[in-house]
Motif scaffolding. Structure first.
Motif, PDB file in Angstrom:
ATOM      1  N   ALA A  29     -15.686  -9.611  32.597  1.00  0.00           N
ATOM      2  CA  ALA A  29     -16.596  -9.833  31.784  1.00  0.00           C
ATOM      3  C   ALA A  29     -17.930 -10.726  31.945  1.00  0.00           C
ATOM      4  N   LEU A  30     -17.486 -11.950  32.799  1.00  0.00           N
ATOM      5  CA  LEU A  30     -18.408 -13.069  33.138  1.00  0.00           C
ATOM      6  C   LEU A  30     -19.523 -12.230  34.269  1.00  0.00           C
ATOM      7  N   GLN A  31     -18.833 -11.670  35.178  1.00  0.00           N
ATOM      8  CA  GLN A  31     -19.505 -11.127  36.130  1.00  0.00           C
ATOM      9  C   GLN A  31     -20.748  -9.886  35.774  1.00  0.00           C
ATOM     10  N   LEU A  32     -19.868  -9.396  34.765  1.00  0.00           N
ATOM     11  CA  LEU A  32     -21.087  -8.132  33.848  1.00  0.00           C
ATOM     12  C   LEU A  32     -22.088  -8.770  33.343  1.00  0.00           C
ATOM     13  N   SER A  33     -21.908 -10.176  32.654  1.00  0.00           N
ATOM     14  CA  SER A  33     -23.085 -10.697  32.024  1.00  0.00           C
ATOM     15  C   SER A  33     -23.823 -11.344  33.060  1.00  0.00           C
ATOM     16  N   VAL A  34     -23.607 -11.905  34.211  1.00  0.00           N
ATOM     17  CA  VAL A  34     -24.313 -12.273  35.347  1.00  0.00           C
ATOM     18  C   VAL A  34     -25.162 -11.269  35.971  1.00  0.00           C
ATOM     19  N   ILE A  35     -24.584 -10.230  36.249  1.00  0.00           N
ATOM     20  CA  ILE A  35     -25.101  -8.967  36.650  1.00  0.00           C
ATOM     21  C   ILE A  35     -26.303  -8.409  35.645  1.00  0.00           C
ATOM     22  N   ARG A  36     -25.730  -8.418  34.489  1.00  0.00           N
ATOM     23  CA  ARG A  36     -26.705  -7.967  33.341  1.00  0.00           C
ATOM     24  C   ARG A  36     -27.964  -8.825  33.450  1.00  0.00           C
ATOM     25  N   LEU A  37     -27.944  -9.956  33.265  1.00  0.00           N
ATOM     26  CA  LEU A  37     -29.044 -11.037  33.007  1.00  0.00           C
ATOM     27  C   LEU A  37     -29.935 -11.232  34.352  1.00  0.00           C
ATOM     28  N   PHE A  38     -29.224 -11.508  35.452  1.00  0.00           N
ATOM     29  CA  PHE A  38     -29.686 -12.169  36.635  1.00  0.00           C
ATOM     30  C   PHE A  38     -30.028 -11.238  37.820  1.00  0.00           C
ATOM     31  N   VAL A  39     -29.406 -10.092  37.816  1.00  0.00           N
ATOM     32  CA  VAL A  39     -29.331  -9.054  39.090  1.00  0.00           C
ATOM     33  C   VAL A  39     -30.484  -7.909  38.299  1.00  0.00           C
TER      34      VAL A  39
END
Length: 454
Positions: free
Chosen positions: A394-404
């Motif tokens: 879930a945290l990885q998905l949030s990081v990818i969504r916002l910053f990738v």
């Protein structure tokens, strides 16, 4: 668990769509009432003056940090308890609930003490001037003292939702919000023997409403429903359960805090196009919070369903619920988009008289809400990962969504097409992330069903 049990949805055997509807409607009601009461709060404080309103605005990043931790803990609490209930282990669920209440109390009290002792340097760091600091003290001195009474009901509501009861938390939220709205003008401006307390009155009104919620939730959990044990378990057991909750809760809290960080970066990006672009983006953020209410409500009701069925190893029910929620959200958000797009001129005129700001608001409405259904897929996938005890996914998905995707695509869009390009970049980013989220979740669920949830 008496006569009222039959009225609550059966997450393990009930019809999936009917169950989701039965759980989501009360949450939606609670969120709308809470939002309207928050507006009342801001309205009364704005009547005091600009310095007072600015002082309370400065408190948002600090209060949001504490509330983010509480939201993370409540996600962890709900996932752990719902899984125990799904596997038929009522005693573990009661122990988990008790540990969650104590854990949140300890953490919030510790944070509040640190916060209280560092008010001046903390708010100077955030940019507060000397003339606003006294008003910040008026508000935050009381807020830090009472924070534990705000957070405990949030954790208690997570316990109720884990058991499939979303109606009671919504009623409790509405009652506390209503009491706050009634007390606000009395304590802020004074009435009869009650002196005018200004900003401190607004904070005290909140504290009294939290105390009501605190008393009601503990009575419901420990006396009426017996969903949580009383007292305090042995320290070793408390630590063991706390680890389970924090395993999910801390990454969830971290993911929650990423959103305002990304919003701050995007606001700075909009500032490069002038104050009008920033004003329009601020209006757009308010439109988004209202337009996405159904998604947010579902993101609170789908996880208990997923966690209970995960505990029962009913992976087909998880798959069916996830897919049906996504189909519904895509259809619902398309209707919302069509409504917003048709009313774009009217909405822009309500918020501003400036023609350039109005134009930017219309661009926002015509472009970004087209992707709110896709954004819904991301949010629901994120909450489902937490429910499956996969918090790092879930945290990885949030990081990818916002910053990738989101921030880089918005920046590139801005370079290529100005303000319209920023909005288009955000839309394209949501499409990429939603596709990734959907396939990632399906793969993880298939792997869990093969391994039997190990």
């Amino acid at each position: 668990m008496n006569h009222s049990t039959s009225k609550r949805p059966d997450l393990l055997k009930g019809d999936i769509q009917a169950t989701m509807k039965q759980m989501t409607v009360p949450v939606l009601f609670g969120m709308i009432t809470l939002m309207s009461f928050n507006l009342v709060d801001t309205f009364f404080i704005s009547m005091l003056g600009t310095a007072e309103l600015a002082a309370v605005s400065f408190t948002f990043p600090v209060t949001f940090t504490v509330i983010s931790l509480a939201i993370g803990l409540s996600i962890g609490t709900s996932a752990v308890i719902a899984r125990a209930l799904g596997s038929g282990d009522q005693q573990s669920a009661r122990s988990d609930g008790l540990a969650a209440l104590w854990l949140s109390a300890y953490l919030v009290i510790a944070l509040s003490i640190v916060g209280y002792l560092t008010i001046d340097p903390l708010f100077r760091l955030l940019g507060a001037k000397e003339d606003t600091l006294p008003f910040i003290h008026d508000y935050m001195d009381i807020w830090f003292f009472g924070a534990v009474f705000l957070i405990t009901p949030m954790i208690g509501n997570a316990v109720l939702r884990a058991a499939g009861d979303t109606k009671t938390p919504s009623i409790l939220m509405a009652c506390a919000g209503l009491l706050n709205a009634i007390l606000d003008p009395i304590l802020i401006f004074g009435w009869g023997p009650v002196p005018a307390m200004g900003v401190a009155g607004a904070s005290l009104a909140s504290l009294i409403s939290w105390l009501l919620g605190f008393g009601l939730i503990l009575y419901l959990l420990m006396v009426r429903r017996k969903l949580v044990d009383t007292g305090h378990q042995p320290f070793a057991e408390f630590i063991r359960i706390s680890r389970k909750i924090l395993h999910i809760g801390l990454p969830a809290a971290g993911a929650n805090m990423l959103t305002p960080l990304a919003m701050a970066i995007l606001t700075a990006l909009m500032a490069s196009y002038g104050a009008e672009a920033v004003a329009a983006f601020g209006v757009g953020a308010r439109i988004e919070s209202i337009a996405s209410l159904v998604v947010l409500a579902l993101s609170m009701t789908l996880p208990p369903f997923v966690s209970q069925n995960y505990g029962a190893c009913a992976y087909d029910r998880i798959d069916t619920a996830y897919k049906s929620c996504i189909r519904f959200i895509l259809r619902w958000q398309l209707l919302v988009y069509l409504g917003l797009a048709a009313c774009a001129w009217l909405v822009a005129d309500v918020f501003t008289d400036d023609p350039l700001v109005a134009q930017y608001i219309r661009y926002f409405i015509w472009i970004l809400p087209l992707g709110y259904g896709l954004q819904g897929i991301i949010i629901l996938t994120n909450s489902s990962f937490n429910a499956l005890h996969l918090p790092l996914n879930a945290l990885q998905l949030s990081v990818i969504r916002l910053f990738v995707f989101y921030v880089p695509f918005a920046y590139l869009g801005g370079v290529m097409g100005g303000v319209i390009g920023v909005f288009a970049g955000g839309l394209i980013a949501n499409a990429f992330t939603a596709s990734l989220a959907y396939y990632w979740f399906k793969r993880k669920l298939a792997a869990l069903s093969i391994s039997g949830g190990v």
